[in-house]
Design a protein around this motif. Sequence first.
Motif, PDB file in Angstrom:
ATOM      1  N   ARG A   1       0.806  -1.220   0.000  1.00  0.00           N
ATOM      2  CA  ARG A   1       0.000   0.000   0.000  1.00  0.00           C
ATOM      3  C   ARG A   1       0.842   1.274   0.000  1.00  0.00           C
ATOM      4  O   ARG A   1       0.363   2.336  -0.414  1.00  0.00           O
ATOM      5  N   THR A   2       2.091   1.178   0.487  1.00  0.00           N
ATOM      6  CA  THR A   2       2.936   2.368   0.612  1.00  0.00           C
ATOM      7  C   THR A   2       4.333   2.087   0.069  1.00  0.00           C
ATOM      8  O   THR A   2       4.926   1.051   0.378  1.00  0.00           O
ATOM      9  N   VAL A   3       4.835   3.027  -0.732  1.00  0.00           N
ATOM     10  CA  VAL A   3       6.194   2.937  -1.277  1.00  0.00           C
ATOM     11  C   VAL A   3       7.017   4.055  -0.650  1.00  0.00           C
ATOM     12  O   VAL A   3       6.665   5.235  -0.756  1.00  0.00           O
ATOM     13  N   ILE A   4       8.103   3.665   0.021  1.00  0.00           N
ATOM     14  CA  ILE A   4       8.990   4.615   0.692  1.00  0.00           C
ATOM     15  C   ILE A   4      10.250   4.777  -0.164  1.00  0.00           C
ATOM     16  O   ILE A   4      10.981   3.819  -0.388  1.00  0.00           O
ATOM     17  N   PHE A   5      10.456   5.987  -0.653  1.00  0.00           N
ATOM     18  CA  PHE A   5      11.600   6.287  -1.506  1.00  0.00           C
ATOM     19  C   PHE A   5      12.720   6.946  -0.709  1.00  0.00           C
ATOM     20  O   PHE A   5      12.475   7.896   0.044  1.00  0.00           O
ATOM     21  N   ASP A   6      13.940   6.479  -0.904  1.00  0.00           N
ATOM     22  CA  ASP A   6      15.091   7.311  -0.601  1.00  0.00           C
ATOM     23  C   ASP A   6      15.087   8.424  -1.655  1.00  0.00           C
ATOM     24  O   ASP A   6      14.379   8.317  -2.666  1.00  0.00           O
ATOM     25  N   MET A   7      15.845   9.486  -1.460  1.00  0.00           N
ATOM     26  CA  MET A   7      15.843  10.566  -2.449  1.00  0.00           C
ATOM     27  C   MET A   7      17.142  10.619  -3.246  1.00  0.00           C
ATOM     28  O   MET A   7      17.154  10.387  -4.448  1.00  0.00           O
ATOM     29  N   ASP A   8      18.257  10.906  -2.553  1.00  0.00           N
ATOM     30  CA  ASP A   8      19.528  11.029  -3.267  1.00  0.00           C
ATOM     31  C   ASP A   8      19.941   9.681  -3.838  1.00  0.00           C
ATOM     32  O   ASP A   8      20.069   8.694  -3.109  1.00  0.00           O
ATOM     33  N   GLY A   9      20.128   9.647  -5.153  1.00  0.00           N
ATOM     34  CA  GLY A   9      20.522   8.418  -5.811  1.00  0.00           C
ATOM     35  C   GLY A   9      19.366   7.547  -6.244  1.00  0.00           C
ATOM     36  O   GLY A   9      19.558   6.547  -6.927  1.00  0.00           O
ATOM     37  N   VAL A  10      18.137   7.935  -5.861  1.00  0.00           N
ATOM     38  CA  VAL A  10      16.945   7.174  -6.264  1.00  0.00           C
ATOM     39  C   VAL A  10      15.998   8.063  -7.077  1.00  0.00           C
ATOM     40  O   VAL A  10      15.648   7.732  -8.204  1.00  0.00           O
ATOM     41  N   ILE A  11      15.600   9.187  -6.497  1.00  0.00           N
ATOM     42  CA  ILE A  11      14.739  10.115  -7.227  1.00  0.00           C
ATOM     43  C   ILE A  11      15.585  11.059  -8.079  1.00  0.00           C
ATOM     44  O   ILE A  11      15.245  11.377  -9.217  1.00  0.00           O
ATOM     45  N   ILE A  12      16.684  11.485  -7.510  1.00  0.00           N
ATOM     46  CA  ILE A  12      17.573  12.430  -8.207  1.00  0.00           C
ATOM     47  C   ILE A  12      19.002  12.110  -7.824  1.00  0.00           C
ATOM     48  O   ILE A  12      19.263  11.647  -6.703  1.00  0.00           O
ATOM     49  N   ASP A  13      19.917  12.331  -8.747  1.00  0.00           N
ATOM     50  CA  ASP A  13      21.305  12.033  -8.437  1.00  0.00           C
ATOM     51  C   ASP A  13      22.031  13.311  -8.023  1.00  0.00           C
ATOM     52  O   ASP A  13      22.717  13.942  -8.811  1.00  0.00           O
ATOM     53  N   THR A  14      21.849  13.676  -6.763  1.00  0.00           N
ATOM     54  CA  THR A  14      22.594  14.813  -6.223  1.00  0.00           C
ATOM     55  C   THR A  14      23.880  14.360  -5.536  1.00  0.00           C
ATOM     56  O   THR A  14      24.613  15.191  -5.008  1.00  0.00           O
ATOM     57  N   GLU A  15      24.141  13.047  -5.553  1.00  0.00           N
ATOM     58  CA  GLU A  15      25.336  12.548  -4.860  1.00  0.00           C
ATOM     59  C   GLU A  15      26.619  13.229  -5.355  1.00  0.00           C
ATOM     60  O   GLU A  15      27.473  13.588  -4.524  1.00  0.00           O
ATOM     61  N   PRO A  16      26.802  13.450  -6.674  1.00  0.00           N
ATOM     62  CA  PRO A  16      28.024  14.151  -7.087  1.00  0.00           C
ATOM     63  C   PRO A  16      28.147  15.556  -6.473  1.00  0.00           C
ATOM     64  O   PRO A  16      29.251  16.000  -6.167  1.00  0.00           O
ATOM     65  N   LEU A  17      26.993  16.226  -6.271  1.00  0.00           N
ATOM     66  CA  LEU A  17      27.023  17.552  -5.658  1.00  0.00           C
ATOM     67  C   LEU A  17      27.361  17.451  -4.171  1.00  0.00           C
ATOM     68  O   LEU A  17      28.102  18.279  -3.646  1.00  0.00           O
ATOM     69  N   HIS A  18      26.801  16.433  -3.497  1.00  0.00           N
ATOM     70  CA  HIS A  18      27.156  16.201  -2.093  1.00  0.00           C
ATOM     71  C   HIS A  18      28.643  15.876  -1.982  1.00  0.00           C
ATOM     72  O   HIS A  18      29.335  16.384  -1.090  1.00  0.00           O
TER      73      HIS A  18
END
Length: 220
Positions: free
Chosen positions: A3-20
């Motif tokens: 019933r519920t999908v829990i998303f991580d954000m960095d690296g899953v929804i958007i790749d901000t890891e290079p900026l981090h």
Amino acid sequence: MIRTVIFDMDGVIIDTEPLHHQAFIAEFAELGIPVSAAEYATFLGKSTRNVFQLLKQKYHLPQDVEAMVMRKRELFNQAFDEDTTLDLLPGVRALIEDLRRHNLQLVVASSASKATISRVFDRFELDAYFTHRLSGEDFAESKPHPAIFLRAAELAETPVAECIVIEDAANGVTAAKAAGIYCIAYASPHSVGQDLHQADRIIRQFDELSAADIEAIEPG
């Protein structure tokens, strides 16, 4: 049924890891500490505050943890605002829209700060899709501790057996499994070296998933 999908954000929804990474490396240079690539890889999935708590203890840094967190955030925000090429990861918006069409509840549970989550949600107009946003800065312990995922399920009013987590980092996968939640790992080109073996399923493209696939998952 899920019933519920829990998303991580960095690296899953958007790749901000290079900026981090860029922001962390710049600050490590300012602090004069020799953080290796191998050591940095262990930070993925942890909150910035927890990272600097560890580094302060290891390197006996005189700087205040909050001051180091704010400096890293300043460096990240500058990089985020200047990067005009930044976009959601391929296929993830289509998956999010498909999940919502099937009335699955979506929650973000990210180690990123609330300010960074807001920056991403505002820039890419994601608020309409997600019922809750959780930041690692609100938890005493980062992933791999399961607290953030347990709280996500609680806020969603969904038993953990009816949730799934989508993660890209070893710490996140470990946290999901410690919470008793089925975990799909996204093995992206940016998560090379991350040990995802604990995940229940590993994907390499988001078009490998659909709402129908997710609804049919039977954890355990």
